[in-house]
Write a protein that holds these residues in place. Structure first.
Motif, PDB file in Angstrom:
ATOM      1  N   ILE A   1       0.866  -1.237   0.058  1.00 15.90           N
ATOM      2  CA  ILE A   1       0.032   0.130  -0.092  1.00 15.90           C
ATOM      3  C   ILE A   1       1.151   1.192  -0.006  1.00 15.90           C
ATOM      4  O   ILE A   1       0.518   2.035  -0.602  1.00 15.90           O
ATOM      5  CB  ILE A   1      -1.029  -0.119   1.231  1.00 15.90           C
ATOM      6  N   PHE A   2       1.812   1.037   0.738  1.00 18.71           N
ATOM      7  CA  PHE A   2       3.080   2.289   0.930  1.00 18.71           C
ATOM      8  C   PHE A   2       3.423   2.475  -0.654  1.00 18.71           C
ATOM      9  O   PHE A   2       3.605   3.552  -0.893  1.00 18.71           O
ATOM     10  CB  PHE A   2       3.930   1.796   1.845  1.00 18.71           C
ATOM     11  N   SER A   3       3.961   1.461  -1.146  1.00 17.09           N
ATOM     12  CA  SER A   3       4.681   1.702  -2.411  1.00 17.09           C
ATOM     13  C   SER A   3       3.624   2.218  -3.451  1.00 17.09           C
ATOM     14  O   SER A   3       4.089   3.095  -4.174  1.00 17.09           O
ATOM     15  CB  SER A   3       5.095   0.385  -2.891  1.00 17.09           C
ATOM     16  N   GLU A   4       2.300   1.878  -3.401  1.00 13.55           N
ATOM     17  CA  GLU A   4       1.472   2.042  -4.398  1.00 13.55           C
ATOM     18  C   GLU A   4       1.291   3.764  -4.309  1.00 13.55           C
ATOM     19  O   GLU A   4       1.340   4.614  -4.931  1.00 13.55           O
ATOM     20  CB  GLU A   4       0.096   1.349  -4.019  1.00 13.55           C
ATOM     21  N   ALA A   5       1.139   4.232  -2.778  1.00 15.80           N
ATOM     22  CA  ALA A   5       1.158   5.582  -2.591  1.00 15.80           C
ATOM     23  C   ALA A   5       2.144   6.314  -3.056  1.00 15.80           C
ATOM     24  O   ALA A   5       1.951   7.358  -3.780  1.00 15.80           O
ATOM     25  CB  ALA A   5       0.924   5.718  -1.118  1.00 15.80           C
ATOM     26  N   PHE A   6       3.200   5.725  -2.793  1.00 11.94           N
ATOM     27  CA  PHE A   6       4.357   6.495  -3.351  1.00 11.94           C
ATOM     28  C   PHE A   6       4.652   6.502  -4.761  1.00 11.94           C
ATOM     29  O   PHE A   6       4.855   7.586  -5.457  1.00 11.94           O
ATOM     30  CB  PHE A   6       5.750   5.797  -2.727  1.00 11.94           C
ATOM     31  N   LEU A   7       4.321   5.577  -5.460  1.00 12.56           N
ATOM     32  CA  LEU A   7       4.115   5.717  -7.168  1.00 12.56           C
ATOM     33  C   LEU A   7       3.055   6.486  -7.502  1.00 12.56           C
ATOM     34  O   LEU A   7       3.370   7.500  -8.548  1.00 12.56           O
ATOM     35  CB  LEU A   7       3.956   4.342  -7.484  1.00 12.56           C
ATOM     36  N   SER A   8       2.018   6.526  -6.806  1.00 15.14           N
ATOM     37  CA  SER A   8       1.017   7.665  -7.039  1.00 15.14           C
ATOM     38  C   SER A   8       1.652   9.025  -7.225  1.00 15.14           C
ATOM     39  O   SER A   8       1.330   9.747  -8.091  1.00 15.14           O
ATOM     40  CB  SER A   8      -0.317   7.477  -6.573  1.00 15.14           C
ATOM     41  N   TYR A   9       2.442   9.126  -6.204  1.00 11.93           N
ATOM     42  CA  TYR A   9       2.698  10.606  -5.841  1.00 11.93           C
ATOM     43  C   TYR A   9       3.990  10.725  -6.788  1.00 11.93           C
ATOM     44  O   TYR A   9       4.009  12.104  -6.958  1.00 11.93           O
ATOM     45  CB  TYR A   9       3.834  10.727  -4.499  1.00 11.93           C
ATOM     46  N   ILE A  10       4.444   9.912  -7.519  1.00 15.16           N
ATOM     47  CA  ILE A  10       5.418  10.425  -8.491  1.00 15.16           C
ATOM     48  C   ILE A  10       4.832  10.353  -9.792  1.00 15.16           C
ATOM     49  O   ILE A  10       5.461  10.314 -10.978  1.00 15.16           O
ATOM     50  CB  ILE A  10       7.031   9.953  -8.600  1.00 15.16           C
ATOM     51  N   GLY A  11       3.701  10.141  -9.899  1.00 15.22           N
ATOM     52  CA  GLY A  11       2.698   9.980 -11.101  1.00 15.22           C
ATOM     53  C   GLY A  11       2.721   8.651 -11.701  1.00 15.22           C
ATOM     54  O   GLY A  11       2.433   8.643 -13.162  1.00 15.22           O
ATOM     55  N   LEU A  12       2.828   7.440 -11.179  1.00 22.39           N
ATOM     56  CA  LEU A  12       3.094   6.356 -11.732  1.00 22.39           C
ATOM     57  C   LEU A  12       2.214   5.197 -11.267  1.00 22.39           C
ATOM     58  O   LEU A  12       2.101   4.136 -11.337  1.00 22.39           O
ATOM     59  CB  LEU A  12       4.613   5.719 -11.848  1.00 22.39           C
ATOM     60  N   GLY A  13       1.249   5.537 -10.388  1.00 23.15           N
ATOM     61  CA  GLY A  13       0.455   4.726  -9.679  1.00 23.15           C
ATOM     62  C   GLY A  13      -0.885   4.463 -10.594  1.00 23.15           C
ATOM     63  O   GLY A  13      -0.838   4.816 -11.870  1.00 23.15           O
TER      64      GLY A  13
END
Lengths: 347, 309, 323
Positions: B240-252
């Motif tokens: 969940i953490f990684s998904e949030a991180f990826l979303s944050y840099i526009g890749l989620g």
């Protein structure tokens, strides 16, 4: 009097409740004397030793009542600071497993030096010189090189020698050896035991040796205390215990020593059953359930201490005037046999 | 110590009684099975139990929430950036979409990704690690060298690379995260297999003639499953953490689909205005992570027999 | 001798890993759907051929792979596709020092803070310090970096500065919330980036300390009559810190990826910010170059940590005849 315990009681608080590990132990020890504490695992031997070192696991373990006097000074209420002055300086300790008892990231020399720097006010160089002497004393070869090595470069026997060197470094009055040979190979056991005996005679240090092995006892101790279920069930000098043992548990221990001269009549036999759980100790004699001579009173009342002689005392109802007379089941020549077998261990 | 002075004894005190080995061997302490004992310890851990309830609640929200509030995509340009009110409980976003419905939907997506990726990684890890440990020898050596190399490659770099290359979407996200997620599990499982393979009690049952199947079901599974469950519990918040991180840099997860990560990202875009848009999804991420981590900790303590005093 | 073979082994694995990463990256990039130059606009064929020739895309895949490896060996990572006439390697040279600066600050904050906290927690096992440390650790691993970053920015940039404005009638920011122009500017990003490392370190150190405290050699140390400080420092901490060293590798990785969001939040001109931009603009050569750079950097850091561990732990340093 070097050490005097009076009615020492030690308990551990666990999640399930109080475990009464030591339930009233009394004995004393003179300078230069060697006594053995004998018994099965879980009978309270090690806990007794830990109390004498002020090393009970905190906060679970505590001295409930009784007294420990070291050179006449009451120690049961010692602060941690006061214990530091005792440990290593007045009393040294040797632990069971030399594989885990040495710090893996420190050289042997440094581990011996530590106590010297702490207690004798030596500087590093002096302490290392003294550590070298100690290693020579415990008969480690190539001391110059070995002193700078780490524990994993030592064999099990050599590590236990190094442990002995640590315990003896500050010339303590007393050394407590908690199962010092149990974790070693049989051949190494004899060597380490001989070394301990020789050093004891040379340095005139008092020794409490804790063991479950009566063979070890015979070769080194002058006096023996047999512990069972948190109490001393029989105490006496070597002769009293080996020739004139009166407690059924002592008989059981004697019968379970392997010997070369056993006849069919006194064949090797284990003591059936297991020691009582000290979580809920029995009201009567702790050995009652496993005893071939158990009587009604044994189940309900703790047996009183009976003095057989000046040196010999037994806590057993069989010695009460009202009890039926019972003969030792041990074959009379058994004790000499024990002597012989002890000789054999050292060949 | 009682001295032998004036003890009053019953007349029959010295009557012989047979010895009672059974009594001496009777266990005084309550004996519990492994799972019962673990459950007892877990129940005693209040924090873990609160977290368990919270996780249950979040799961219910993720499953039932979007059914009750399905309009997470409906724009309402009349009412953009509305503060939380009685109609839109969590306010609305830049297109007037209901944030409450979006947070519910986001919870479903985030948890779905978390659980799916963890399960896939677990499956691959068990097969790979189990095979490696079971086969042993040079096969094991080779398989583990491969894992060594894969573990050395930074996860995030591979993840980002895969997401840039492949078509964006939840499927891609799950694939990419599973590709990087299984190596740790494989190592763990192999370690367990090896440890148990060499354990004395397994040797004993081999000597007693137990077959491979029996050893696996009776020894391997019960011994390894605790550690594996804990690892699984700890893996879900990580994903969940990684998904949030990826979303944050526009890749989620891509808008208009919602995930907690991209909701927080959308909120951060507006920062420092419309704070509710950032802090509500961020709080959901944080509390869910906390609950999983704390429960995982409690579970580990409860399942570790060494913790038994 | 054996330490030498240990190091050689690590170096070899690391080199192999770098090679694998380079290959994977290259082939993945060539798997990419579509065409890097087409995008939305239709490009005349002549121009497209020109571009292909310029970037060597007209050659067969394997030849391009070899070419690529050759260029890498020369340290040439190609040209950026979005920044005119910018070499990727120059972008790295310019931006990496900033990221490294931020990373080192965060690492120092996280590791030293975490070690302290872990030691205190373990020595007061089950006491209030322990609870605090455990709580902080669990919060630290549960809060995403972007949340901490945004949170401290909000607190210092808005709540705090509003108070200052009201009281002192000035807009001066003692602790600035953006840009990278001096020590004051480093405080918040370093805190936000290092917080999870602090949590992780304190957790590891606590567990490791508790483990060591139960070892027999601690009993031996106590039986020598050493003071609690001596036992703690010479015997407990020295042994407990060893396993913590091994997480320095993964921690560097976490900090590095953390810079991606932290640099974005705090407007810091570091490499992480470039990376996120290139990802968003599909600047392939840049992504490729930076990915390789990050991977190699991390693999190198892991190698350094492994070797350092080998030097510190006598059991590895002096292991005889063990592969």
């Amino acid at each position: 009097m070097l050490l005097e315990l009076k009615d020492l009681k030690v308990s551990f608080d666990t999640y399930a409740g109080e475990v009464q590990a030591v339930r009233g132990v009394s004995f004393s020890l003179d300078k230069g004397e060697v006594v053995a504490l004998v018994g099965e695992s879980g009978c309270g031997k090690s806990v007794t030793a830990q109390s004498v070192m002020g090393l009970l696991a905190k906060p679970a373990g505590r001295i409930k009542s009784g007294s420990i006097k070291i050179e006449g000074v009451e120690a049961s209420g010692f602060s941690e600071k006061q214990w530091e002055g005792i440990r290593g300086k007045k009393i040294g300790m040797i632990f069971q497993d030399p594989m885990t008892s040495l710090n893996p990231t420190m050289t042997i020399g440094a581990q011996i030096s530590e106590g010297l720097i702490r207690h004798q006010g030596m500087n590093k160089k002096q302490a290392l010189e003294r550590a070298e002497e100690m290693l020579k004393l415990v008969e480690i070869p190539n001391v110059q090189e070995r002193i700078h090595q780490y524990p994993h470069e030592f064999s099990g026997g050599m590590r236990q020698r190094a442990m002995i060197a640590i315990a003896l470094a500050c010339n303590p009055e007393l050394v407590i050896a908690d199962e010092p040979t149990t974790a070693l190979d049989v051949t190494i056991q004899a060597q380490v035991l001989d070394l301990l005996k020789n050093l004891q005679q040379k340095l005139e240090t008092a020794v409490i040796i804790i063991t479950h092995d009566l063979g070890v006892v015979a070769s080194i101790a002058q006096r023996v205390m047999v512990m069972y279920g948190g109490i001393i069930v029989e105490a006496g000098n070597l002769k009293d215990i080996y020739y004139e043992g009166k407690h059924p548990y002592t008989w059981g221990l004697m019968k379970s020593i392997p010997r070369l001269d056993r006849t069919k009549a006194d064949e090797l036999s284990p003591i059936e059953g297991t020691p009582p759980d000290l979580f809920a100790p029995p009201a009567g004699c702790p050995f009652a359930d496993r005893c071939d001579w158990c009587m009604k009173v044994c189940k309900t009342d703790m047996p009183p201490l009976h003095k057989v002689s000046e040196t010999h005392s037994v806590a057993c109802w069989l010695l009460h005037d009202g009890a039926p007379k019972v003969e030792s089941p041990l074959v009379p020549h058994g004790a000499t046999g024990a002597r012989k077998s002890k000789g054999a261990r050292h060949v | 110590m009682i001295m032998e002075a004036n003890l009053k004894l019953a007349a029959d005190a010295f009557e012989r009684v047979p010895k009672d080995i059974a009594q001496s061997q009777a266990l005084v302490r309550p004996s519990l099975t492994y799972w019962k004992d673990a459950w007892r310890r877990l129940k005693k851990n209040k924090v873990a139990m609160v977290c368990l309830v919270f996780i249950g609640l979040i799961a219910v929200i993720a499953i039932a929430g979007p059914i009750a509030f399905p309009n997470y995509r409906a724009n309402n340009l009349e009412k953009t950036f509305a503060e939380p009110d009685s109609v839109n409980w969590f306010g609305t976003d830049d297109l007037g979409r209901d944030q409450f419905a979006r947070v519910l939907r986001g919870g479903r997506v985030s948890l779905f990704i978390g659980v799916t990726v963890s399960l896939i990684s677990l499956t691959i890890g068990i097969i790979y690690g189990g095979l490696s440990g079971y086969l042993g020898g040079w096969v094991d050596d080779l398989m583990m060298r491969i894992v060594d190399i894969l573990i050395t490659i930074p996860d995030m770099v591979i993840l980002i690379l895969l997401l840039v290359v492949l078509d964006p979407g939840i499927g891609t996200l799950i694939l990419a995260m599973s590709v990087t997620g299984w190596t740790g599990m494989a190592r763990l499982v192999r370690g367990q297999v090896l440890q148990i393979k060499e354990a004395d009690f397994v040797l004993v049952s081999k000597v007693l003639g137990a077959g491979t199947f029996r050893i696996i079901t009776r020894h391997l599974v019960p011994n390894a499953i605790g550690i594996i469950i804990v690892r699984l519990m700890m893996s879900i918040p990580g994903v969940i953490f990684s998904e949030a991180f990826l979303s944050y840099i526009g890749l989620g997860v891509r808008v208009p689909e919602a995930s907690w990560g991209n909701l927080a990202e959308a909120g951060a875009q507006q920062f420092p205005n419309h704070l509710y848009m950032f802090f509500i999804p961020a709080a959901f991420i944080m509390f869910t992570m906390l609950a999983f981590n704390l429960f995982g900790d409690g579970l580990r303590d409860a399942l570790d027999p060494k913790m038994r005093k | 001798m054996s330490l030498f073979s240990y190091i050689m082994r690590r170096v070899l694995i690391s080199l192999l890993t770098v090679f694998v990463v380079v290959s994977i990256t290259f082939f993945l990039m060539n798997l990419m759907p579509g065409d890097p130059f087409i995008g939305n606009k239709a490009v005349p064929k002549a121009i497209k051929d020109n571009l292909y020739a310029k970037y060597g895309l007209d050659k067969p895949l394997f030849e391009r792979y070899l070419m690529y490896l050759g260029n890498l060996a020369k340290g040439d990572l190609g040209m950026s596709m979005t920044y005119k006439n910018q070499k990727v390697i120059n972008v790295i040279k310019q931006a990496f020092p900033v990221s490294a600066d931020l990373g080192i600050r965060s690492l120092i904050f996280g590791v030293i803070g975490g070690l302290l906290l872990g030691v205190i927690a373990a020595l007061h096992h089950n006491g209030p310090w322990d609870t605090t440390a455990t709580l902080l650790a669990i919060i630290g691993v549960s809060i995403p970096g972007f949340l901490i970053g945004t949170l401290v920015q909000y607190i210092f940039g808005f709540l705090f500065s509003n108070v200052i404005k009201d009281v002192f009638n000035t807009t001066y920011q003692l602790i600035p919330i953006a840009r990278w122009e001096g020590f004051r500017y480093t405080l918040l990003p370093s805190f936000a980036l290092g917080f999870s490392s602090l949590a992780l370190t304190s957790r590891m150190m606590r567990t490791s300390m508790l483990d060591v405290l139960h070892q027999d050699y601690i009993k031996t140390a106590k039986s020598k009559g050493l003071t609690p400080l001596q036992v703690t420092w010479r015997h407990t901490i020295r042994n407990a810190i060893l396993p913590v060293i091994t997480v320095l590798g993964p921690m560097t990785a976490a900090i590095m990826t953390g810079t991606f969001v932290i640099e974005k939040i705090f407007a810091i001109p570091g490499l992480g910010k470039f990376f996120v931009q290139s990802v968003q603009m599909y600047d392939y050569t840049m992504i490729l170059g930076l990915t390789l750079f990050f991977s190699t950097f991390l693999i190198f850091m892991n190698l350094v940590v492994d070797i350092a561990y080998g030097f510190i732990d006598p059991r590895i340093r002096l292991a005889k005849g063990k592969a």
